[in-house]
Every structure is written in C-alpha cells, then in structure tokens.
Write a protein that holds these residues in place. Structure first.
Motif, PDB file in Angstrom:
ATOM      1  N   LEU A  59       0.873  -1.183   0.000  1.00 17.90           N
ATOM      2  CA  LEU A  59       0.000   0.000   0.000  1.00 17.90           C
ATOM      3  C   LEU A  59       0.905   1.226   0.000  1.00 17.90           C
ATOM      4  O   LEU A  59       1.675   1.439   0.945  1.00 17.90           O
ATOM      5  N   GLY A  60       0.822   2.005  -1.064  1.00 20.22           N
ATOM      6  CA  GLY A  60       1.612   3.235  -1.150  1.00 20.22           C
ATOM      7  C   GLY A  60       3.105   2.974  -1.212  1.00 20.22           C
ATOM      8  O   GLY A  60       3.557   1.892  -1.565  1.00 20.22           O
ATOM      9  N   ARG A  61       3.837   4.019  -0.855  1.00 22.80           N
ATOM     10  CA  ARG A  61       5.296   3.932  -0.921  1.00 22.80           C
ATOM     11  C   ARG A  61       5.913   4.305   0.422  1.00 22.80           C
ATOM     12  O   ARG A  61       6.535   5.373   0.557  1.00 22.80           O
ATOM     13  N   PRO A  62       5.720   3.441   1.432  1.00 23.34           N
ATOM     14  CA  PRO A  62       6.273   3.792   2.754  1.00 23.34           C
ATOM     15  C   PRO A  62       7.792   3.782   2.738  1.00 23.34           C
ATOM     16  O   PRO A  62       8.392   2.979   2.037  1.00 23.34           O
ATOM     17  N   LYS A  63       8.365   4.716   3.521  1.00 22.94           N
ATOM     18  CA  LYS A  63       9.836   4.736   3.642  1.00 22.94           C
ATOM     19  C   LYS A  63      10.245   3.941   4.868  1.00 22.94           C
ATOM     20  O   LYS A  63      11.326   3.382   4.930  1.00 22.94           O
ATOM     21  N   ALA A  64       9.347   3.931   5.858  1.00 21.38           N
ATOM     22  CA  ALA A  64       9.554   3.108   7.052  1.00 21.38           C
ATOM     23  C   ALA A  64       8.173   2.537   7.401  1.00 21.38           C
ATOM     24  O   ALA A  64       7.299   2.507   6.548  1.00 21.38           O
ATOM     25  N   LYS A  65       7.987   2.129   8.661  1.00 19.24           N
ATOM     26  CA  LYS A  65       6.672   1.559   8.998  1.00 19.24           C
ATOM     27  C   LYS A  65       5.701   2.673   9.382  1.00 19.24           C
ATOM     28  O   LYS A  65       5.245   2.773  10.534  1.00 19.24           O
ATOM     29  N   GLU A  66       5.383   3.553   8.422  1.00 19.48           N
ATOM     30  CA  GLU A  66       4.497   4.678   8.732  1.00 19.48           C
ATOM     31  C   GLU A  66       3.049   4.192   8.800  1.00 19.48           C
ATOM     32  O   GLU A  66       2.575   3.511   7.888  1.00 19.48           O
ATOM     33  N   ALA A  67       2.349   4.607   9.891  1.00 16.20           N
ATOM     34  CA  ALA A  67       0.996   4.094  10.153  1.00 16.20           C
ATOM     35  C   ALA A  67       0.032   4.378   9.007  1.00 16.20           C
ATOM     36  O   ALA A  67      -0.882   3.596   8.742  1.00 16.20           O
ATOM     37  N   GLU A  68       0.238   5.499   8.311  1.00 12.42           N
ATOM     38  CA  GLU A  68      -0.717   5.857   7.246  1.00 12.42           C
ATOM     39  C   GLU A  68      -0.729   4.832   6.116  1.00 12.42           C
ATOM     40  O   GLU A  68      -1.682   4.757   5.350  1.00 12.42           O
ATOM     41  N   PHE A  69       0.324   4.036   6.007  1.00 10.84           N
ATOM     42  CA  PHE A  69       0.381   3.039   4.934  1.00 10.84           C
ATOM     43  C   PHE A  69       0.007   1.636   5.414  1.00 10.84           C
ATOM     44  O   PHE A  69       0.258   0.651   4.719  1.00 10.84           O
ATOM     45  N   SER A  70      -0.577   1.539   6.616  1.00 13.36           N
ATOM     46  CA  SER A  70      -0.933   0.215   7.120  1.00 13.36           C
ATOM     47  C   SER A  70      -2.125  -0.358   6.355  1.00 13.36           C
ATOM     48  O   SER A  70      -3.118   0.331   6.108  1.00 13.36           O
ATOM     49  N   LEU A  71      -2.036  -1.628   6.042  1.00 15.31           N
ATOM     50  CA  LEU A  71      -3.151  -2.275   5.343  1.00 15.31           C
ATOM     51  C   LEU A  71      -4.340  -2.533   6.265  1.00 15.31           C
ATOM     52  O   LEU A  71      -5.392  -2.970   5.806  1.00 15.31           O
ATOM     53  N   LYS A  72      -4.177  -2.254   7.555  1.00 17.10           N
ATOM     54  CA  LYS A  72      -5.337  -2.421   8.451  1.00 17.10           C
ATOM     55  C   LYS A  72      -6.469  -1.466   8.054  1.00 17.10           C
ATOM     56  O   LYS A  72      -7.633  -1.733   8.303  1.00 17.10           O
ATOM     57  N   HIS A  73      -6.121  -0.369   7.365  1.00 15.33           N
ATOM     58  CA  HIS A  73      -7.155   0.571   6.910  1.00 15.33           C
ATOM     59  C   HIS A  73      -8.064  -0.038   5.842  1.00 15.33           C
ATOM     60  O   HIS A  73      -9.101   0.524   5.518  1.00 15.33           O
ATOM     61  N   VAL A  74      -7.617  -1.151   5.287  1.00  9.98           N
ATOM     62  CA  VAL A  74      -8.361  -1.766   4.179  1.00  9.98           C
ATOM     63  C   VAL A  74      -9.278  -2.885   4.685  1.00  9.98           C
ATOM     64  O   VAL A  74     -10.176  -3.352   3.977  1.00  9.98           O
ATOM     65  N   VAL A  75      -9.062  -3.305   5.937  1.00 13.39           N
ATOM     66  CA  VAL A  75      -9.760  -4.487   6.461  1.00 13.39           C
ATOM     67  C   VAL A  75     -11.281  -4.351   6.380  1.00 13.39           C
ATOM     68  O   VAL A  75     -11.974  -5.274   5.927  1.00 13.39           O
ATOM     69  N   ASN A  76     -11.830  -3.207   6.789  1.00 11.79           N
ATOM     70  CA  ASN A  76     -13.293  -3.070   6.809  1.00 11.79           C
ATOM     71  C   ASN A  76     -13.888  -3.168   5.410  1.00 11.79           C
ATOM     72  O   ASN A  76     -14.866  -3.899   5.190  1.00 11.79           O
ATOM     73  N   SER A  77     -13.296  -2.441   4.480  1.00 12.20           N
ATOM     74  CA  SER A  77     -13.800  -2.487   3.099  1.00 12.20           C
ATOM     75  C   SER A  77     -13.704  -3.900   2.541  1.00 12.20           C
ATOM     76  O   SER A  77     -14.640  -4.398   1.907  1.00 12.20           O
ATOM     77  N   ALA A  78     -12.542  -4.533   2.767  1.00  8.54           N
ATOM     78  CA  ALA A  78     -12.346  -5.881   2.218  1.00  8.54           C
ATOM     79  C   ALA A  78     -13.366  -6.855   2.821  1.00  8.54           C
ATOM     80  O   ALA A  78     -13.958  -7.671   2.109  1.00  8.54           O
ATOM     81  N   SER A  79     -13.615  -6.742   4.124  1.00 11.21           N
ATOM     82  CA  SER A  79     -14.580  -7.649   4.784  1.00 11.21           C
ATOM     83  C   SER A  79     -15.967  -7.466   4.187  1.00 11.21           C
ATOM     84  O   SER A  79     -16.686  -8.445   3.918  1.00 11.21           O
ATOM     85  N   GLU A  80     -16.321  -6.200   3.982  1.00 17.34           N
ATOM     86  CA  GLU A  80     -17.645  -5.895   3.421  1.00 17.34           C
ATOM     87  C   GLU A  80     -17.792  -6.476   2.010  1.00 17.34           C
ATOM     88  O   GLU A  80     -18.786  -7.131   1.697  1.00 17.34           O
ATOM     89  N   ILE A  81     -16.787  -6.243   1.185  1.00 18.74           N
ATOM     90  CA  ILE A  81     -16.866  -6.683  -0.214  1.00 18.74           C
ATOM     91  C   ILE A  81     -16.806  -8.206  -0.320  1.00 18.74           C
ATOM     92  O   ILE A  81     -17.531  -8.810  -1.108  1.00 18.74           O
ATOM     93  N   LEU A  82     -15.967  -8.828   0.505  1.00 18.22           N
ATOM     94  CA  LEU A  82     -15.783 -10.282   0.382  1.00 18.22           C
ATOM     95  C   LEU A  82     -16.838 -11.065   1.170  1.00 18.22           C
ATOM     96  O   LEU A  82     -16.986 -12.274   1.004  1.00 18.22           O
ATOM     97  N   GLY A  83     -17.559 -10.365   2.049  1.00 15.90           N
ATOM     98  CA  GLY A  83     -18.616 -11.027   2.813  1.00 15.90           C
ATOM     99  C   GLY A  83     -18.088 -11.936   3.908  1.00 15.90           C
ATOM    100  O   GLY A  83     -18.790 -12.839   4.379  1.00 15.90           O
TER     101      GLY A  83
END
Ligand code: AMP
Length: 395
Positions: A59-83
């Motif tokens: 996700l994105g182009r993180p230079k280090a472990k920056e929180a804004e690039f965490s894939l946890k932000h995608v979990v809700n959308s993915a759960s909804e779409i995948l059921g």
C-alpha cells in the motif's frame, strides 16, 4: 497457462498476491474499492473450494513503517466486499504471523501487513520471499498492477512453489484480453493511440505495427507528427527531438500497410485552461499563440468512421484534454464509436492510464469489451515486454 481453476483448494492455504494498493482519504477510509472487487472472484473460488486465503499486498510507498500506509485501513472495506470478516496480521513475516497462519481455518481470510514495510520486498530479496512462501501451499498471483515488477512477492516467490503456482482470475483475464488484440485479433484491427507524448507511446506503436491495420493518432502527441510533416502547430504540445522518429513511424507504417489517421482539424485555445477562448482550425494551420487541445468535427467523424468498421480495437490515450469539458468531445466521440463497434460484435480493449480514466468518467466502462486494471503493467504488455510476475508463473 495454469489458473486457479486448475486447482482444488480444499484444506489448502492459498498465498495470494493481490493489489490492494487502494486510495485512502484523510480519515484513512478507502475511497475507491475497484481493486478489492477485482480480486473477489479469485478469493471466493478458493473459499468455496474449502480453502483459506492469505492475502499479501503493498500500500503506497512507505519509507519506514508509517501508520498511514498500514493495510489495516483496508480491512473493513475488504470484509464488506468479500462477505467474510478479514483477519489482520500486524506484519507480513515472523512468529506472530506464522501463528496466525497456522490457526487459519478453511473459509477464513488473513490479510498480511504492508509488504513494503520491509525493503526486501522491492529489492526482490530471495530469503524474504522464502519466508513468505512458507505460509502457503499454493501461490496465486492476482496482482496485475504490480506484475511488471520483479519484487519478492510478485515474482521471486514463485520459485518456491514448483508446480503449485498459478494465475488468479484477474491476472489471467488481463493476459487473455491483451492477447486478443496482440495475437488473435480479428481484422481489421485498429489502435487508437493518444495522450500527451510521443516518447511514452513510441515503443507501443513499434510493437503493434505488425498486428494492426489502422493506427489512429490523437491527443497532444499528434502535433509532433503534424509538425514533422511541415504543419504550423502554433503553441501546441510538441517534442521537437521526436520529429524524425515520427517520420520514421509513418514510413514503417506505410511499409507494413498500416493506414495512419492523423487529426485533420482541432479545437484550439489561447491558453491551457478551462476558461480559455476557443476556435477551430485546420490541424496544420494553427495560429501562433493558440494550441490544439481536442479533435474538431472532421477529425471526430474521420476517427469514428474507422472505428465503427473495426473488429478489434485498442484504445490507449485520450484524443484531447478530456479533463476539461471544453476539450472532452473528441474523446467522448471516440468512446461512442468504440461502444457502437462493440455492440456490433467487435472486441475492444481499453488499456493504460488516462484512457481508462476517460472511459470511466464518461460512463463507457460497460460498453467496451474489457477495461484493463493495470496502468504501467498494461503499457509494458503492449510494448511487448514479458512481465516478471507473469514469467515467474509460467517458468
Ligand atoms: P498519457 O498519460 O500520455 O496518455 O497522456 C494523457 C494526457 O494527455 C491527459 O491528461 C490529457 O489531458 C493530455 N492531452 C491530450 N491531448 C492533449 C493536447 N492536445 N495537448 C496537451 N495535452 C493533451
């Protein structure tokens, strides 16, 4: 070509490289879920077989472990779409991930943390790839958007799976559809190449000249051809150092019996602005201080007449500055002609960056045969390159 349909995933852990590199807003919510939806058929087939899915992405182009690039932000959308409630691992390698993978049951999905938190991913590091590989029984690549990268999870990892590797539905259909144009296209085959610059499209044009009957050149890049042929192009976009190349392309096309269609007239503007004054001019007689920003009536009619007679169509690059209403009609008319030809049985592929954006913006997505999901990857395929992510599965 091995795809997920060649496997039964019952009680298997599928390690899937997906492209969940989705746009987020300031509140870290997903604003466009297209890429998640595109991965759904592959994931659902594996779950329905009775397998489980371990999803890897960047996700994105993180230079280090920056929180804004965490894939946890995608979990809700993915759960909804995948059921299915998607589980999340807060890293992509290591003991805690291994534990989560070991506990994964058939029907469950585990999303790993951003691969690019580890520089080894982009470096294509083999031992990092091996650590990832240990989590899955079968490796599935369904990330077309990164198939042109030789990264650890997109290419290097495949060597650890011998026969247990395959394409997901999305990647397989990108390959099948681009081949419909490049190898098996029913004639006449027409390529519409537009956009800003000759330099970014030159390799594509050279690669497809053997495969097409008609080449429509539109957009800003047309002016380099027009100037090279002696036209007055005013202040239109031009790459002076590519004029010779433009003439060579026209020569090559003639030798190969490819009919080239350049614009004949254009909408001119006195500034590159939505508020500019506009007029119409012959393509080779644009006054100083004015620039061509879209095809005008005769050009649109010419392009449409070629397109509606085609049986195979590639659309790569807009005809004008479609982002501004005043200069969008050339691109809209091309989309309309492609839709008409498609309704009549032609095969149409829209691939590469801005033409995809245009087709979506003008609501033609459902009226063409296939809209590619990968910008850079599609461009490289059209250039005739073998993508590392594809080669790794075929090897
Ligand atoms: P590309 O990424 O090379 O396909 O270029 C797409 C861009 O080309 C779009 O943003 C268009 O606005 C731009 N474009 C199309 N026609 C023209 C033109 N006549 N002059 C300048 N830019 C153009």
């Amino acid at each position: 070509m091995k795809t997920i349909n060649d496997f039964n995933f019952k009680d298997k852990k599928a390690l899937i490289r997906v492209d969940f590199n989705v746009p987020l807003n300031d509140a870290q919510e997903v604003t466009d879920t297209t890429r998640i939806e595109a991965a759904k058929p592959t994931i659902i087939k594996i779950l329905e077989d009775g397998g489980s899915c371990i999803l890897m992405s960047h996700l994105g182009r993180p230079k280090a472990k920056e929180a804004e690039f965490s894939l946890k932000h995608v979990v809700n959308s993915a759960s909804e779409i995948l059921g299915v409630q998607v589980k999340f691992a807060d890293d992509c390698i290591g003991d805690s991930v291994k534990e989560a993978v070991d506990g994964l049951q058939p029907g469950e999905i585990l999303l790993l943390e951003n691969l690019r938190y580890h520089p080894e991913e982009k470096a294509g590091d083999a031992s990092f790839a091996k650590e990832l590989a240990a989590f899955g029984d079968i490796y599935v690549n369904d990330a077309f958007g990164t198939a042109h990268r030789a990264h650890a999870s997109t290419a290097v990892i495949a060597q650890f799976f011998r026969d247990n590797k395959c394409f997901g539905n999305l990647l397989a259909s990108e390959i099948v559809n681009v081949n419909k144009v490049l190898s098996d296209g029913e004639k006449p085959v027409t390529a519409i190449i537009g956009g800003a610059k000759v330099s970014s499209k030159i390799t594509i044009i050279e690669n497809i000249l053997d495969k097409i009957d008609h080449l429509i050149i539109g957009g800003g890049m047309a002016f380099t051809f027009v100037k090279a042929k002696g036209g007055q192009i005013g202040n239109s976009l031009v790459e002076d150092d590519k004029q010779q190349l433009a003439l060579e392309i026209l020569d090559k096309a003639q030798q190969k019996n490819v009919e080239v269609h350049l614009p004949v007239d254009c909408i001119i503007a006195d500034a590159f602005s939505k508020d500019a004054n506009t007029d119409t001019a012959a393509i080779n007689n644009i006054p100083d201080g004015w620039m061509g920003l879209d095809g005008a009536t005769q050009t649109r009619e010419l392009f449409a007449s070629v397109i509606v007679k085609s049986r195979t169509i590639l659309f790569n690059g807009p005809i004008g500055v479609f982002e501004m209403d005043k200069f969008a009609q050339g691109t809209v008319d091309v989309c309309t002609a492609i839709a008409e030809a498609t309704a009549d049985g032609a095969f149409s592929l829209v691939g590469g960056g801005d033409s995809v954006a245009a087709v979506k913006q003008f609501d033609f997505g459902n009226k063409v045969s296939y809209v590619s999901t990968g910008g850079g990857a599609m461009l490289e395929m059209l250039e005739g390159k073998t993508l590392p992510g594809i080669k790794a599965i075929l090897d």
